[in-house]
Scaffold this active site. Sequence first.
Site, PDB file in Angstrom:
ATOM      1  N   ALA A  71       0.745  -1.253   0.114  1.00 28.51           N
ATOM      2  CA  ALA A  71      -0.024   0.066   0.101  1.00 28.51           C
ATOM      3  C   ALA A  71       0.867   1.278   0.138  1.00 28.51           C
ATOM      4  O   ALA A  71       0.466   2.145  -0.458  1.00 28.51           O
ATOM      5  CB  ALA A  71      -0.955  -0.082   1.238  1.00 28.51           C
ATOM      6  N   ASP A 186       1.648  -5.177  13.052  1.00 27.42           N
ATOM      7  CA  ASP A 186       1.645  -5.622  11.785  1.00 27.42           C
ATOM      8  C   ASP A 186       2.626  -6.859  11.501  1.00 27.42           C
ATOM      9  O   ASP A 186       3.455  -6.687  10.521  1.00 27.42           O
ATOM     10  CB  ASP A 186       1.693  -4.629  10.575  1.00 27.42           C
TER      11      ASP A 186
END
Length: 337
Positions: A71, A186
């Site tokens: 992203a 994450d």
Amino acid sequence: MPPRMMLDVDEVDTENSVCMTWSIDPSGTMRHRKTGTKVSTKEGITFEGTEYRLSPEDIELEPDSHLGAGACGVVMKGVIKQSGIPVAVKTVKVDDQAKREQLINEIRGLVAADGCVNLVHWYAGFMSKRTMIVHVALEFMDLGSLADLKKRLGGYGVEPVYLSNITAQIMNGLDYLHKKKMLHRDIKPENILHNRQGEVKLTDFGIAKDLDQTLAMAGTFVGTVTYMSPERCLGQDYSFASDIWSVGMVIFELSTGRYPFADVTSFVVLFDHLCEQPEPRLDPEYFPAELVEFDAYCLTRDVSRRPDTEFLLAHPFVTYNVPTVEQLAEWLVSFSG
């Protein structure tokens, strides 16, 4: 050898951008009012009074050297010309207010991580091309991620003896972050890197990704959120223990060569595995008792019973008969080509 490329540094947009916390002048320099952070093409990044100075002219990129994409943009291999140090050049899109705030979080995380051998080091960053892209030069890890290691093993798991060293290094990096009051948020195989020296390092620990909002978006749950903890899946408050669960998922996957849950085809199925079904457990018939217990500690659904990094770093799996980093390096290189 094909010639190396320079970073593309087109003229920046001359359109001013001003908000309550950021200003962007016609030269493309971004300034964050609250922290005094400055990001520019020629002067690099200034954060909390310290300059991290690199410019696009300081780095040569290797053609066709994409190391990954996500992203944030692409990651390419480059070299700092003056020193010859190889770097991974990561692009960070900052085309709106939220992404600029994420950039501050990333810089803060990279600065805070300095000094820990199990967190990826950074050299500097700078604005490049147009005002909406920042490049960050990071330590280059020549064997890639643990997802790459899993692929090289071809469906087999990491030998437990070597997994003990890998786990110890992961936990050391995570312990450092948690002591700095930072959540990773994450942890997954793609965000744990390794090299031919046997070093294992966490990366992408600075960006406070808002993963919870992605759960409402169809088709976006597969990937990052599949390593999240049950409390995050339930929308509950979460803290450092959520990172511990993610580590347990990674260890299970590296041990067995497969992701812990089968047939995760929808969020409903993922929710069932995370919140309703028994927690994943390694089979004690095939794995050492210390590894089985360590992973079970991590994959404990009850947050109040899930231990912290300090407890886990004292566990026999990562303290007893653990090979050296040099021995891990020899094993890694033996099948990495």
